[in-house]
Design a protein around this motif. Structure first.
Motif, PDB file in Angstrom:
ATOM      1  N   ALA A  18       0.820  -1.210   0.000  1.00 56.87           N
ATOM      2  CA  ALA A  18       0.000   0.000   0.000  1.00 56.87           C
ATOM      3  C   ALA A  18       0.846   1.248   0.000  1.00 56.87           C
ATOM      4  N   LEU A  19       1.940   1.209   0.758  1.00 58.48           N
ATOM      5  CA  LEU A  19       2.814   2.370   0.821  1.00 58.48           C
ATOM      6  C   LEU A  19       3.511   2.636  -0.500  1.00 58.48           C
ATOM      7  N   LEU A  20       3.740   1.586  -1.252  1.00 59.15           N
ATOM      8  CA  LEU A  20       4.467   1.733  -2.508  1.00 59.15           C
ATOM      9  C   LEU A  20       3.561   2.080  -3.688  1.00 59.15           C
ATOM     10  N   THR A  21       2.262   2.139  -3.474  1.00 61.73           N
ATOM     11  CA  THR A  21       1.351   2.454  -4.564  1.00 61.73           C
ATOM     12  C   THR A  21       1.555   3.883  -5.033  1.00 61.73           C
ATOM     13  N   PRO A  22       1.846   4.089  -6.300  1.00 61.53           N
ATOM     14  CA  PRO A  22       2.071   5.453  -6.773  1.00 61.53           C
ATOM     15  C   PRO A  22       0.831   6.321  -6.566  1.00 61.53           C
ATOM     16  N   ALA A  23       1.078   7.595  -6.267  1.00 63.81           N
ATOM     17  CA  ALA A  23      -0.015   8.554  -6.104  1.00 63.81           C
ATOM     18  C   ALA A  23       0.269   9.771  -6.959  1.00 63.81           C
ATOM     19  N   PRO A  24      -0.752  10.493  -7.387  1.00 65.98           N
ATOM     20  CA  PRO A  24      -0.519  11.681  -8.216  1.00 65.98           C
ATOM     21  C   PRO A  24       0.325  12.705  -7.494  1.00 65.98           C
ATOM     22  N   ALA A  25       1.205  13.323  -8.217  1.00 60.50           N
ATOM     23  CA  ALA A  25       2.093  14.343  -7.632  1.00 60.50           C
ATOM     24  C   ALA A  25       1.400  15.689  -7.680  1.00 60.50           C
ATOM     25  N   ALA A  26       0.488  15.894  -6.774  1.00 59.60           N
ATOM     26  CA  ALA A  26      -0.328  17.108  -6.778  1.00 59.60           C
ATOM     27  C   ALA A  26       0.521  18.349  -6.635  1.00 59.60           C
ATOM     28  N   ALA A  36       7.344   7.551  -8.851  1.00 56.75           N
ATOM     29  CA  ALA A  36       7.193   7.549  -7.400  1.00 56.75           C
ATOM     30  C   ALA A  36       7.449   6.173  -6.812  1.00 56.75           C
ATOM     31  N   ALA A  37       7.214   5.110  -7.566  1.00 53.00           N
ATOM     32  CA  ALA A  37       7.391   3.758  -7.052  1.00 53.00           C
ATOM     33  C   ALA A  37       8.844   3.445  -6.729  1.00 53.00           C
ATOM     34  N   ALA A  38       9.771   4.304  -7.125  1.00 53.59           N
ATOM     35  CA  ALA A  38      11.176   4.069  -6.819  1.00 53.59           C
ATOM     36  C   ALA A  38      11.473   4.268  -5.341  1.00 53.59           C
ATOM     37  N   THR A  39      10.569   4.899  -4.599  1.00 50.05           N
ATOM     38  CA  THR A  39      10.767   5.127  -3.178  1.00 50.05           C
ATOM     39  C   THR A  39      10.171   3.982  -2.370  1.00 50.05           C
ATOM     40  N   VAL A  40      10.985   3.406  -1.474  1.00 52.00           N
ATOM     41  CA  VAL A  40      10.504   2.387  -0.542  1.00 52.00           C
ATOM     42  C   VAL A  40      10.346   3.056   0.816  1.00 52.00           C
ATOM     43  N   ILE A  41       9.182   2.892   1.434  1.00 53.65           N
ATOM     44  CA  ILE A  41       8.849   3.573   2.680  1.00 53.65           C
ATOM     45  C   ILE A  41       8.611   2.560   3.792  1.00 53.65           C
ATOM     46  N   GLU A  42       9.128   2.857   4.981  1.00 56.08           N
ATOM     47  CA  GLU A  42       8.822   2.092   6.178  1.00 56.08           C
ATOM     48  C   GLU A  42       8.426   3.054   7.295  1.00 56.08           C
ATOM     49  N   LYS A  43       7.500   2.626   8.126  1.00 57.32           N
ATOM     50  CA  LYS A  43       7.172   3.399   9.317  1.00 57.32           C
ATOM     51  C   LYS A  43       8.138   3.035  10.431  1.00 57.32           C
ATOM     52  N   VAL A  44       8.746   4.042  11.034  1.00 57.59           N
ATOM     53  CA  VAL A  44       9.625   3.803  12.170  1.00 57.59           C
ATOM     54  C   VAL A  44       8.748   3.333  13.336  1.00 57.59           C
ATOM     55  N   PRO A  45       9.117   2.256  14.034  1.00 58.75           N
ATOM     56  CA  PRO A  45       8.216   1.631  15.001  1.00 58.75           C
ATOM     57  C   PRO A  45       8.189   2.276  16.382  1.00 58.75           C
ATOM     58  N   ASP A 390      16.713  20.309 -21.104  1.00 62.12           N
ATOM     59  CA  ASP A 390      16.164  21.565 -21.628  1.00 62.12           C
ATOM     60  C   ASP A 390      15.808  22.555 -20.520  1.00 62.12           C
ATOM     61  N   GLY A 391      16.126  22.207 -19.278  1.00 58.66           N
ATOM     62  CA  GLY A 391      15.888  23.101 -18.163  1.00 58.66           C
ATOM     63  C   GLY A 391      14.551  22.914 -17.470  1.00 58.66           C
ATOM     64  N   THR A 392      13.711  22.006 -17.965  1.00 59.77           N
ATOM     65  CA  THR A 392      12.401  21.773 -17.370  1.00 59.77           C
ATOM     66  C   THR A 392      12.528  20.959 -16.092  1.00 59.77           C
ATOM     67  N   TRP A 393      11.852  21.414 -15.049  1.00 55.52           N
ATOM     68  CA  TRP A 393      11.833  20.679 -13.787  1.00 55.52           C
ATOM     69  C   TRP A 393      10.644  19.730 -13.761  1.00 55.52           C
ATOM     70  N   THR A 394      10.891  18.480 -13.389  1.00 50.31           N
ATOM     71  CA  THR A 394       9.846  17.475 -13.260  1.00 50.31           C
ATOM     72  C   THR A 394       9.820  16.989 -11.824  1.00 50.31           C
ATOM     73  N   ALA A 395       8.636  16.926 -11.221  1.00 44.96           N
ATOM     74  CA  ALA A 395       8.510  16.511  -9.824  1.00 44.96           C
ATOM     75  C   ALA A 395       7.570  15.337  -9.698  1.00 44.96           C
ATOM     76  N   GLN A 396       7.852  14.470  -8.729  1.00 47.33           N
ATOM     77  CA  GLN A 396       6.959  13.382  -8.403  1.00 47.33           C
ATOM     78  C   GLN A 396       6.927  13.197  -6.900  1.00 47.33           C
ATOM     79  N   SER A 397       5.887  12.538  -6.425  1.00 48.82           N
ATOM     80  CA  SER A 397       5.787  12.285  -4.997  1.00 48.82           C
ATOM     81  C   SER A 397       6.979  11.467  -4.532  1.00 48.82           C
ATOM     82  N   ALA A 398       7.616  11.905  -3.460  1.00 53.60           N
ATOM     83  CA  ALA A 398       8.743  11.164  -2.883  1.00 53.60           C
ATOM     84  C   ALA A 398       8.295  10.278  -1.736  1.00 53.60           C
ATOM     85  N   ALA A 399       7.037  10.394  -1.330  1.00 57.02           N
ATOM     86  CA  ALA A 399       6.512   9.577  -0.235  1.00 57.02           C
ATOM     87  C   ALA A 399       5.057   9.231  -0.519  1.00 57.02           C
ATOM     88  N   PRO A 400       4.810   8.426  -1.548  1.00 57.20           N
ATOM     89  CA  PRO A 400       3.433   8.124  -1.938  1.00 57.20           C
ATOM     90  C   PRO A 400       2.664   7.433  -0.817  1.00 57.20           C
TER      91      PRO A 400
END
Length: 434
Positions: A18-26, A36-45, A390-400
């Motif tokens: 669920a944490l790895l599911t890509p989400a729109p980069a609003a 966004a799927a390139a980021t692996v997320i864990e909750k610190v316990p 070409d100088g264009t910035w592209t952003a994606q969610s880093a913590a989907p």
């Protein structure tokens, strides 16, 4: 622009998926949700206190042993709603977490009053494996904890620091390639000026010393933002200026380097600078713009700098910072700056809405600069921006899928970005790697 001159934690497969599911980069200028799927997320316990939020801090350290170790310094809930207890969450290469509380002289976990934006911890690991933590100081005497040896308890060692009894604020710390540490902090609590000082931990001698007062001027306060050390051992510093004694809004984001082999300070072009530098002699990255004023009014709405971070391309500094200009509609835009000749070039990375006082920047072999920022609203708020040819910035969610509202980033020796992601609304801290 420059002025011349011990608990294991394993996420379930379902939760991790669920944490790895890509989400729109609003709210990003340009988005690529599939990345966004390139980021692996864990909750610190471990429970996190809501006071665990800052812009200037350095709360992440990494170390390569039999694999990558990660150390997160953070605030745990205290005995009351207005207090916190600092600790370290340690992640070993197998993904097992353990908890290291910071212990006071009585052997109990240290506890301090909440003070958002000030009383947050910074951590570093020296060449002998000792952990060093600076915690909960807002014009307070040193609150410094470290281990005696690798794997030991984290105990009070405040008496080892120079400048005893002097108010310390905004401690940022980093590890040099030789295992020494460098620490920058604002020192003093005077109404007329509050300078910035640089300190060194000599790892072989196990001793702290003052390097220099690197910046200071009458009627000005220094706000350290970041520091790092290149492969040759040169220290690179990033800091802001404000009208004394203190304010939420700063000006003239500046850069300075220090060479331990010669004791010399210099600007980004290598020209020597005499310390302490002043606003008039600093290597200024973001100069004053139309309508910008030196003010201590925390309701000031004019142009200002607020938060900045630093990385290196070899020995060349690259900077991410937030700037509110006269034409930004009150929003702090995210900017990127780099030295060019005897000047600095600045580019706008994100101007799509308000941002939070939290940034990160790393240098990647493929992406070159990666700039991390936090939007003021949205389901996903943490984004990573890269720039195309070409100088264009592209952003994606880093913590989907994670509603983090603060961040810190540290690049490990394997070339991974380690993300420190507090969700202050839910008292949760997340670890990310990409």
């Amino acid at each position: 622009m420059r002025r011349p001159t011990a608990r294991a934690y394993a996420a379930s497969a379902a939760a991790l998926a669920a944490l790895l599911t890509p989400a729109p980069a609003a709210q990003a200028d340009s988005t690529d949700p599939t990345a966004a799927a390139a980021t692996v997320i864990e909750k610190v316990p471990y429970a996190m206190d809501s006071s665990n939020q800052a812009a200037w801090w350095t709360p992440v350290a990494t170390y390569k042993g039999r694999g990558q170790y990660t150390y997160f310094a953070f605030n745990e809930p205290g005995s009351t709603a207005a207090t916190h207890r600092p600790a370290i969450a340690r992640r070993d290469p197998d993904g097992v977490w353990s908890r290291l509380p910071l212990l006071d002289k009585s052997g109990q976990q240290a506890e301090f009053a909440d003070d958002n934006g000030h009383n947050q911890p910074s951590v570093a690991r020296d060449g002998s494996g000792r952990l060093h933590v600076f915690a909960s100081m807002h014009a307070d005497a040193w609150r410094y904890f470290r281990t005696e040896a690798a794997g030991g308890d984290v105990t009070d060692h405040a008496a080892e620091l120079p400048d005893q009894g002097v108010g310390i604020t905004y401690p940022v710390v980093t590890t040099a390639p030789n295992g020494d540490l460098y620490l920058a902090a604002r020192v003093g609590s005077g109404a007329d000026q509050r300078p910035g000082k640089l300190y060194r931990w000599d790892n072989a001698a196990s001793r702290w010393s003052v390097v220099a007062t690197f910046a200071g001027a009458l009627n000005r306060s220094v706000y350290p933002d970041d520091l790092t050390v290149d492969a040759a051992g040169r220290v690179h510093l990033l800091y802001e200026w404000a009208k004394a004694p203190a304010t939420a809004f700063r000006h003239q984001l500046s850069y300075l380097s220090y060479d331990p082999s010669t004791g010399a300070f210099a600007d980004s072009a290598g020209a020597a600078l005499t310390v302490p530098v002043t606003p008039g002699t600093s290597d200024v990255i973001q100069e004053l713009t139309a309508g910008e004023e030196w003010s201590i009014d925390n309701a000031y709405t004019g142009p200002a700098v607020q938060s900045a971070k630093l990385t290196l391309d070899g020995s060349t500094p690259k900077v991410a910072y937030r700037y509110r200009s006269a034409d930004s509609g009150g929003n702090f835009r995210v900017c990127y700056a780099y030295p060019s000749g005897t000047d600095w070039v600045s580019k706008t990375v994100y101007a799509g809405g308000q941002t939070a006082a939290a940034l990160g920047i790393t240098w990647d072999e493929t992406d070159t600069k990666r700039i991390y920022y936090v939007t003021g609203s949205g389901t996903d708020r943490v984004f990573a921006a890269t720039q195309s040819a070409d100088g264009t910035w592209t952003a994606q969610s880093a913590a989907p899928g994670v509603s983090a509202d603060r961040l810190a980033v540290r690049r490990d020796s394997d070339g991974n970005d380690v993300l420190y992601l507090p969700d202050t609304a839910h008292n949760s801290l997340y670890y990310g790697i990409r």
